[in-house]
Motif scaffolding. Structure first.
Motif, short mmCIF file in Angstrom:
data_model
loop_
_atom_site.label_atom_id
_atom_site.label_comp_id
_atom_site.label_asym_id
_atom_site.label_seq_id
_atom_site.Cartn_x
_atom_site.Cartn_y
_atom_site.Cartn_z
N LEU A 1 -4.52 -60.32 35.32
CA LEU A 1 -5.53 -59.43 34.75
C LEU A 1 -5.04 -58.80 33.45
O LEU A 1 -5.80 -58.68 32.49
N ILE A 2 -3.78 -58.42 33.40
CA ILE A 2 -3.23 -57.80 32.19
C ILE A 2 -3.24 -58.79 31.03
O ILE A 2 -3.64 -58.46 29.92
N VAL A 3 -2.80 -60.02 31.30
CA VAL A 3 -2.79 -61.03 30.24
C VAL A 3 -4.22 -61.33 29.78
O VAL A 3 -4.48 -61.48 28.58
N ALA A 4 -5.16 -61.40 30.71
CA ALA A 4 -6.55 -61.66 30.35
C ALA A 4 -7.12 -60.52 29.50
O ALA A 4 -7.84 -60.76 28.53
N LEU A 5 -6.79 -59.29 29.85
CA LEU A 5 -7.30 -58.13 29.10
C LEU A 5 -6.68 -58.04 27.71
O LEU A 5 -7.26 -57.40 26.82
N SER A 6 -5.53 -58.67 27.49
CA SER A 6 -4.92 -58.66 26.16
C SER A 6 -5.73 -59.50 25.17
O SER A 6 -5.51 -59.42 23.96
N GLY A 7 -6.66 -60.31 25.67
CA GLY A 7 -7.58 -61.03 24.80
C GLY A 7 -6.99 -62.21 24.05
O GLY A 7 -7.13 -62.27 22.82
N PRO A 8 -6.34 -63.17 24.73
CA PRO A 8 -5.89 -64.37 24.00
C PRO A 8 -7.09 -65.13 23.47
O PRO A 8 -8.04 -65.40 24.21
N ALA A 9 -7.07 -65.46 22.18
CA ALA A 9 -8.24 -66.06 21.55
C ALA A 9 -7.81 -66.94 20.38
O ALA A 9 -6.66 -66.89 19.93
N THR A 10 -8.74 -67.73 19.90
CA THR A 10 -8.54 -68.52 18.69
C THR A 10 -9.69 -68.21 17.74
O THR A 10 -10.81 -67.93 18.17
N ARG A 11 -9.40 -68.23 16.44
CA ARG A 11 -10.41 -67.93 15.44
C ARG A 11 -11.43 -69.07 15.36
O ARG A 11 -11.06 -70.24 15.37
N PHE B 1 -15.97 -63.18 16.04
CA PHE B 1 -15.36 -64.15 15.15
C PHE B 1 -14.21 -64.89 15.84
O PHE B 1 -13.51 -65.67 15.20
N PHE B 2 -14.02 -64.63 17.13
CA PHE B 2 -12.95 -65.29 17.88
C PHE B 2 -13.49 -65.81 19.20
O PHE B 2 -14.44 -65.25 19.76
N ARG B 3 -12.90 -66.87 19.68
CA ARG B 3 -13.25 -67.42 20.98
C ARG B 3 -12.24 -66.87 21.98
O ARG B 3 -11.08 -67.26 21.99
N ASP B 4 -12.69 -65.93 22.82
CA ASP B 4 -11.82 -65.23 23.76
C ASP B 4 -11.67 -66.05 25.04
O ASP B 4 -12.65 -66.37 25.70
N TYR B 5 -10.41 -66.35 25.40
CA TYR B 5 -10.14 -67.14 26.60
C TYR B 5 -9.73 -66.27 27.78
O TYR B 5 -9.37 -66.80 28.83
N GLY B 6 -9.76 -64.96 27.61
CA GLY B 6 -9.33 -64.07 28.69
C GLY B 6 -10.12 -64.26 29.97
O GLY B 6 -9.57 -64.27 31.07
N ARG B 7 -11.43 -64.46 29.85
CA ARG B 7 -12.28 -64.60 31.04
C ARG B 7 -11.91 -65.84 31.85
O ARG B 7 -12.01 -65.86 33.06
N TYR B 8 -11.46 -66.89 31.13
CA TYR B 8 -11.10 -68.12 31.82
C TYR B 8 -9.76 -67.98 32.54
O TYR B 8 -9.52 -68.65 33.55
N LEU B 9 -8.89 -67.10 32.03
CA LEU B 9 -7.61 -66.87 32.69
C LEU B 9 -7.77 -66.23 34.06
O LEU B 9 -6.89 -66.32 34.91
N LEU B 10 -8.91 -65.57 34.27
CA LEU B 10 -9.14 -64.91 35.56
C LEU B 10 -9.15 -65.91 36.70
O LEU B 10 -8.90 -65.54 37.86
N VAL B 11 -9.42 -67.17 36.42
CA VAL B 11 -9.40 -68.20 37.46
C VAL B 11 -8.00 -68.31 38.06
O VAL B 11 -7.84 -68.57 39.26
N LEU B 12 -6.97 -68.07 37.23
CA LEU B 12 -5.59 -68.15 37.72
C LEU B 12 -5.27 -67.04 38.72
O LEU B 12 -4.30 -67.15 39.48
N ALA B 13 -6.06 -65.99 38.73
CA ALA B 13 -5.83 -64.89 39.67
C ALA B 13 -6.39 -65.18 41.05
O ALA B 13 -6.02 -64.52 42.03
N LEU B 14 -7.30 -66.16 41.16
CA LEU B 14 -7.94 -66.44 42.45
C LEU B 14 -6.95 -66.85 43.54
O LEU B 14 -7.07 -66.37 44.68
N PRO B 15 -5.98 -67.75 43.27
CA PRO B 15 -5.03 -68.10 44.35
C PRO B 15 -4.28 -66.89 44.88
O PRO B 15 -4.08 -66.75 46.10
N PHE B 16 -3.85 -66.00 43.98
CA PHE B 16 -3.15 -64.79 44.43
C PHE B 16 -4.09 -63.88 45.21
O PHE B 16 -3.70 -63.28 46.22
N ALA B 17 -5.36 -63.80 44.77
CA ALA B 17 -6.32 -62.95 45.47
C ALA B 17 -6.61 -63.49 46.87
O ALA B 17 -6.78 -62.72 47.83
N LEU B 18 -6.69 -64.81 47.03
CA LEU B 18 -6.95 -65.39 48.34
C LEU B 18 -5.82 -65.09 49.32
O LEU B 18 -6.06 -64.91 50.52
N LEU B 19 -4.58 -65.02 48.83
CA LEU B 19 -3.44 -64.69 49.71
C LEU B 19 -3.55 -63.29 50.28
O LEU B 19 -2.97 -63.01 51.33
#
Length: 308
Positions: free
Chosen positions: A74-84, A284-302
């Motif tokens: 969640l922290i990495v996703a909120l940091s807003g990794p993006a490409t112009r 002006f940027f394509r934010d990939y943070g929302r897609y990173l949230l998928v990586l949190a699902l395995p941890f959430a299922l545990l």
């Protein structure tokens, strides 16, 4: 905003939360291996006996990992990794472009009309979706095209410009700038560029005043200097120095019309760069943070696993 190679972190301050998460994880791991405060609250002999009968099960560090994993993602996703975005959509009321081309005798009969047309075409090719308007002028200025986002549609018009377009003799850049200012006001466009393609002949104090006023309103005045290539004694003399001064007062760029690529690209990139620094940066940027949230699902299922 922090750039790491091609990746831009739009909200890098969120990464500070990783340090806090690591500290909390360290403290939690130390407590997870024991019984926490119960070790001080229960008689040691009784606690040992309860452990022998299996009534007390020491904590396991691995139980902490799922929530830590969720929090880290969640922290990495909120940091807003993006490409112009290479060619971002712009805004009609925030970013306009007016091109004013001088069709006076010194340009048309001086043998450099093709250089002027080439410069205008370069600006249109770098407009990247901005609303573009076209002004033609000599002794008077006229609107050849109102604001349009289809810059390619102006190319045929540029190709047929000649000495029969503007009947008024002279070279009134001041009137072209005044008309451009009026077009910005009537279209409610708040910022942008006025690009003048001329030889700098007959620049009046009104032209310099208008350029200064446009710059103070957030509209840059750029210029492509067209130098006549044909020798003709009765043609007005070009004035490169005064045209440079006009762009300095207008907070714009200057370039010869024979080599327009660099300034045209700079004009095209200026709007996106300016808007990307404000509250509209996310557009002006394509934010990939929302897609990173998928990586949190395995941890959430545990977290929902059945415990004994």
């Amino acid at each position: 905003m922090v750039a790491i190679s091609d990746i831009v972190l739009m909200r890098p301050w969120w990464l500070l939360a990783l340090a806090a998460l690591l500290a909390l994880t360290f403290l939690a791991l130390r407590r997870a291996r024991g019984l926490g405060a119960w070790e001080n609250a229960i008689d040691p002999a009784l606690l040992l006996a309860m452990e022998r009968f299996g009534r007390v099960v020491p904590g396991k560090a691995r139980r902490i990992l799922p929530p830590v994993g969720v929090a880290a993602v969640l922290i990495v996703a909120l940091s807003g990794p993006a490409t112009r975005i290479a060619n971002p959509e712009t805004f009609r009321n925030l970013d306009g472009l007016v091109v004013a081309i001088d069709l006076s005798r010194s340009i048309v009969e001086g043998g450099s009309l093709d250089d002027a047309q080439f410069a205008v075409q370069s600006v249109l090719e770098n407009s990247v979706g901005r609303p573009v308007a076209l002004i033609v002028y000599a002794g008077e200025a006229y609107v050849a095209s109102a604001f349009t986002t289809d810059a390619a549609a102006l190319s045929p018009m540029i190709a047929v410009l000649g000495d029969d377009i503007v009947p008024n003799p002279g070279s009134r850049t001041d009137r072209a700038l005044a008309l451009a200012a009026r077009m910005f006001a009537e279209a409610d466009i708040l910022s942008g560029d006025v690009v003048v393609v001329t030889d700098g002949d007959q620049l009046t104090p009104q032209a310099f005043n208008t350029a200064r006023d446009l710059a103070s309103a957030g509209i840059h005045v750029d210029a492509f200097f067209v130098e006549p290539s044909a020798a003709n004694g009765d043609l007005p003399v070009p004035d490169e120095a005064e045209l440079r001064r006009l762009t300095e007062l207008g907070d714009g760029g200057f370039s010869p019309a024979t080599a327009p690529a660099s300034l045209a690209a700079s004009i095209g990139a200026r709007a996106a760069s300016t808007l990307a620094q404000g509250e509209t940066a996310a557009l002006f940027f394509r934010d990939y943070g929302r897609y990173l949230l998928v990586l949190a699902l395995p941890f959430a299922l545990l977290l929902f696993r059945r415990a004994t």
